[in-house]
Design a protein around this motif. Structure first.
Motif, PDB file in Angstrom:
ATOM      1  N   PHE A 111      34.161-114.493 -64.432  1.00 40.28           N
ATOM      2  CA  PHE A 111      33.974-113.490 -65.136  1.00 40.28           C
ATOM      3  C   PHE A 111      32.533-113.023 -65.145  1.00 40.28           C
ATOM      4  O   PHE A 111      31.694-113.679 -65.332  1.00 40.28           O
ATOM      5  CB  PHE A 111      34.375-113.585 -66.600  1.00 40.28           C
ATOM      6  CG  PHE A 111      35.766-113.920 -66.943  1.00 40.28           C
ATOM      7  CD1 PHE A 111      36.710-112.843 -66.943  1.00 40.28           C
ATOM      8  CD2 PHE A 111      36.174-115.302 -66.948  1.00 40.28           C
ATOM      9  CE1 PHE A 111      38.085-113.101 -67.081  1.00 40.28           C
ATOM     10  CE2 PHE A 111      37.602-115.754 -67.401  1.00 40.28           C
ATOM     11  CZ  PHE A 111      38.367-114.508 -67.237  1.00 40.28           C
ATOM     12  N   GLY A 112      32.287-111.642 -64.865  1.00 41.05           N
ATOM     13  CA  GLY A 112      30.820-111.166 -64.432  1.00 41.05           C
ATOM     14  C   GLY A 112      30.590-110.279 -65.647  1.00 41.05           C
ATOM     15  O   GLY A 112      31.185-109.855 -66.245  1.00 41.05           O
ATOM     16  N   ARG A 113      29.307-110.105 -65.963  1.00 40.35           N
ATOM     17  CA  ARG A 113      28.833-109.087 -66.820  1.00 40.35           C
ATOM     18  C   ARG A 113      28.228-108.001 -66.181  1.00 40.35           C
ATOM     19  O   ARG A 113      27.402-108.217 -65.187  1.00 40.35           O
ATOM     20  CB  ARG A 113      27.859-109.939 -67.845  1.00 40.35           C
ATOM     21  CG  ARG A 113      26.359-110.493 -67.183  1.00 40.35           C
ATOM     22  CD  ARG A 113      25.552-111.002 -68.240  1.00 40.35           C
ATOM     23  NE  ARG A 113      24.565-111.656 -67.443  1.00 40.35           N
ATOM     24  CZ  ARG A 113      23.468-111.528 -67.127  1.00 40.35           C
ATOM     25  NH1 ARG A 113      23.418-110.096 -66.998  1.00 40.35           N
ATOM     26  NH2 ARG A 113      22.647-112.261 -66.476  1.00 40.35           N
ATOM     27  N   ARG A 136      36.885-112.224 -57.704  1.00 42.02           N
ATOM     28  CA  ARG A 136      37.582-113.566 -56.916  1.00 42.02           C
ATOM     29  C   ARG A 136      36.786-113.673 -55.626  1.00 42.02           C
ATOM     30  O   ARG A 136      36.676-112.677 -54.886  1.00 42.02           O
ATOM     31  CB  ARG A 136      39.128-113.141 -56.846  1.00 42.02           C
ATOM     32  CG  ARG A 136      39.952-114.090 -55.969  1.00 42.02           C
ATOM     33  CD  ARG A 136      41.277-113.633 -56.049  1.00 42.02           C
ATOM     34  NE  ARG A 136      42.220-114.533 -55.200  1.00 42.02           N
ATOM     35  CZ  ARG A 136      43.107-115.536 -55.622  1.00 42.02           C
ATOM     36  NH1 ARG A 136      42.818-115.883 -57.103  1.00 42.02           N
ATOM     37  NH2 ARG A 136      43.721-116.109 -54.976  1.00 42.02           N
ATOM     38  N   LEU A 137      36.823-114.862 -55.052  1.00 38.89           N
ATOM     39  CA  LEU A 137      36.260-115.265 -53.565  1.00 38.89           C
ATOM     40  C   LEU A 137      37.441-116.002 -53.254  1.00 38.89           C
ATOM     41  O   LEU A 137      37.942-117.074 -53.604  1.00 38.89           O
ATOM     42  CB  LEU A 137      35.032-116.343 -53.681  1.00 38.89           C
ATOM     43  CG  LEU A 137      34.547-116.548 -52.449  1.00 38.89           C
ATOM     44  CD1 LEU A 137      33.887-115.275 -51.591  1.00 38.89           C
ATOM     45  CD2 LEU A 137      33.558-117.380 -52.522  1.00 38.89           C
ATOM     46  N   GLY A 174      41.094-111.648 -68.393  1.00 34.29           N
ATOM     47  CA  GLY A 174      41.906-112.697 -68.011  1.00 34.29           C
ATOM     48  C   GLY A 174      43.510-112.744 -68.040  1.00 34.29           C
ATOM     49  O   GLY A 174      44.003-111.388 -68.187  1.00 34.29           O
ATOM     50  N   PRO A 175      44.226-113.577 -67.627  1.00 36.61           N
ATOM     51  CA  PRO A 175      43.841-114.975 -67.501  1.00 36.61           C
ATOM     52  C   PRO A 175      43.283-115.029 -65.843  1.00 36.61           C
ATOM     53  O   PRO A 175      43.499-114.271 -65.264  1.00 36.61           O
ATOM     54  CB  PRO A 175      44.897-115.609 -67.902  1.00 36.61           C
ATOM     55  CG  PRO A 175      46.210-115.005 -67.228  1.00 36.61           C
ATOM     56  CD  PRO A 175      45.795-113.410 -67.682  1.00 36.61           C
ATOM     57  N   GLU A 220      35.134-110.291 -54.939  1.00 32.50           N
ATOM     58  CA  GLU A 220      35.512-108.981 -54.927  1.00 32.50           C
ATOM     59  C   GLU A 220      36.131-108.815 -56.429  1.00 32.50           C
ATOM     60  O   GLU A 220      36.891-109.556 -57.099  1.00 32.50           O
ATOM     61  CB  GLU A 220      36.658-108.571 -54.012  1.00 32.50           C
ATOM     62  CG  GLU A 220      36.040-108.725 -52.626  1.00 32.50           C
ATOM     63  CD  GLU A 220      36.939-108.352 -51.379  1.00 32.50           C
ATOM     64  OE1 GLU A 220      38.067-108.465 -52.005  1.00 32.50           O
ATOM     65  OE2 GLU A 220      36.673-108.041 -50.451  1.00 32.50           O
ATOM     66  N   VAL A 221      35.857-107.683 -56.993  1.00 33.94           N
ATOM     67  CA  VAL A 221      36.613-107.471 -58.375  1.00 33.94           C
ATOM     68  C   VAL A 221      37.947-107.074 -58.060  1.00 33.94           C
ATOM     69  O   VAL A 221      38.550-106.394 -57.530  1.00 33.94           O
ATOM     70  CB  VAL A 221      35.922-106.030 -59.098  1.00 33.94           C
ATOM     71  CG1 VAL A 221      36.646-105.517 -60.245  1.00 33.94           C
ATOM     72  CG2 VAL A 221      34.432-106.019 -59.029  1.00 33.94           C
ATOM     73  N   VAL A 222      38.745-108.072 -58.928  1.00 32.18           N
ATOM     74  CA  VAL A 222      40.126-108.243 -59.044  1.00 32.18           C
ATOM     75  C   VAL A 222      40.772-107.620 -60.410  1.00 32.18           C
ATOM     76  O   VAL A 222      42.059-107.219 -60.472  1.00 32.18           O
ATOM     77  CB  VAL A 222      40.649-109.516 -58.655  1.00 32.18           C
ATOM     78  CG1 VAL A 222      40.441-109.742 -57.351  1.00 32.18           C
ATOM     79  CG2 VAL A 222      40.376-110.630 -59.656  1.00 32.18           C
ATOM     80  N   ALA A 223      39.960-107.487 -61.494  1.00 29.81           N
ATOM     81  CA  ALA A 223      40.235-107.154 -62.579  1.00 29.81           C
ATOM     82  C   ALA A 223      39.041-106.153 -63.267  1.00 29.81           C
ATOM     83  O   ALA A 223      38.312-106.652 -63.831  1.00 29.81           O
ATOM     84  CB  ALA A 223      40.695-108.178 -63.554  1.00 29.81           C
ATOM     85  N   PRO A 224      38.917-104.771 -63.098  1.00 33.68           N
ATOM     86  CA  PRO A 224      37.965-103.967 -63.334  1.00 33.68           C
ATOM     87  C   PRO A 224      37.632-103.966 -64.971  1.00 33.68           C
ATOM     88  O   PRO A 224      38.606-104.048 -65.609  1.00 33.68           O
ATOM     89  CB  PRO A 224      38.189-102.741 -62.865  1.00 33.68           C
ATOM     90  CG  PRO A 224      39.387-102.893 -61.784  1.00 33.68           C
ATOM     91  CD  PRO A 224      39.946-104.224 -62.228  1.00 33.68           C
TER      92      PRO A 224
END
Length: 248
Positions: A153-155, A212-213, A107-108, A200-204
């Motif tokens: 936030f994905g897992r 983010r979409l 985050g954030p 798409e991943v913006v914070a790996p």
């Protein structure tokens, strides 16, 4: 299996599956409970949270029920479903209204984005088209409201390895803290599902990446959004009083 999708109203709260009504993983900060991981009435807390967000911000959930409409078709926001089987649901809200969001190391959430918190499907057989229909409904709602992006936030699959016995990194303890029957493995959306939906991943991150979409670009949802917006505009024209003017 066709599905009708509509913004969730409080009158239809009981239509949600039991876990969705009781899940407060995102909505309650465990640190405020004094070490107790159980709430006396989680359904009350969830309904109160929905009421607060709907009052201050607007629609924050979509509900899919079994019906005769085309897959992913949205119905009027005024409709309440009675005795119809729930196929799935999705919750989303401004990140400031989601206490658990502040615990994530990735985050954030971006200032121009709304946070997608959870997606629930009652039947794996209907998973793909129902989940796409739900996300399409969220996208159409947010585009209409001028929101630029949807984040989540994905897992990853590695989350299964996080347990007290093997040791949990300090910055993840509050992320995975169990609350009642809610846990990170159950209540955080799988990153692979989000990627399949165009995020798409913006914070790996090895466990909890932020994705983010971009709504203004469509990212594969453009046709669905345009169709949903056209239905909204047509509905507004039909409901407008005689002599009234509607604006696109």
């Amino acid at each position: 299996m066709s599905a009708r999708i509509s913004p969730l109203r409080l009158e239809a709260f009981e239509q949600l599956p039991k876990h969705a009504r009781r899940c407060v993983f995102w909505e309650v900060d465990p640190s405020t409970l004094g070490g107790d991981d159980h709430l006396a009435d989680p359904e009350f807390e969830k309904e109160a949270w929905l009421s607060m967000v709907m009052l201050e911000w607007g629609s924050c959930a979509q509900l899919a029920v079994r019906g005769g409409a085309e897959p992913g078709e949205r119905t009027e926001a005024t409709e309440v479903f009675h005795g119809e089987s729930c196929l799935g649901y999705v919750f989303y809200a401004p990140p400031g209204a989601v206490p658990r969001a502040r615990k994530f190391p990735t985050g954030p959430v971006s200032a121009d984005a709304v946070l997608l918190t959870s997606i629930g499907l009652e039947s794996p057989d209907d998973g793909d088209h129902v989940s796409r229909g739900l996300i399409s409904a969220v996208v159409a709602d947010l585009v209409r409201r001028g929101v630029r992006a949807l984040e989540a936030f994905g897992r990853t699959a590695l989350v299964a390895d996080l347990c007290p016995e093997s040791g949990v990194p300090d910055d993840l303890e509050q992320v995975i803290e169990v609350l009642g029957d809610c846990s990170a493995g159950q209540c955080i959306i799988a990153a692979d599902l989000l990627i399949d939906m165009g995020f798409e991943v913006v914070a790996p991150h090895p466990y909890f990446p932020r994705l983010r979409l971009e709504l203004e670009q469509g990212l594969g949802w453009k046709a669905d959004v345009e169709a949903a917006l056209e239905r909204l505009l047509e509905s507004a024209r039909l409901q407008a009083p005689l002599g009234a003017t509607t604006f696109a």
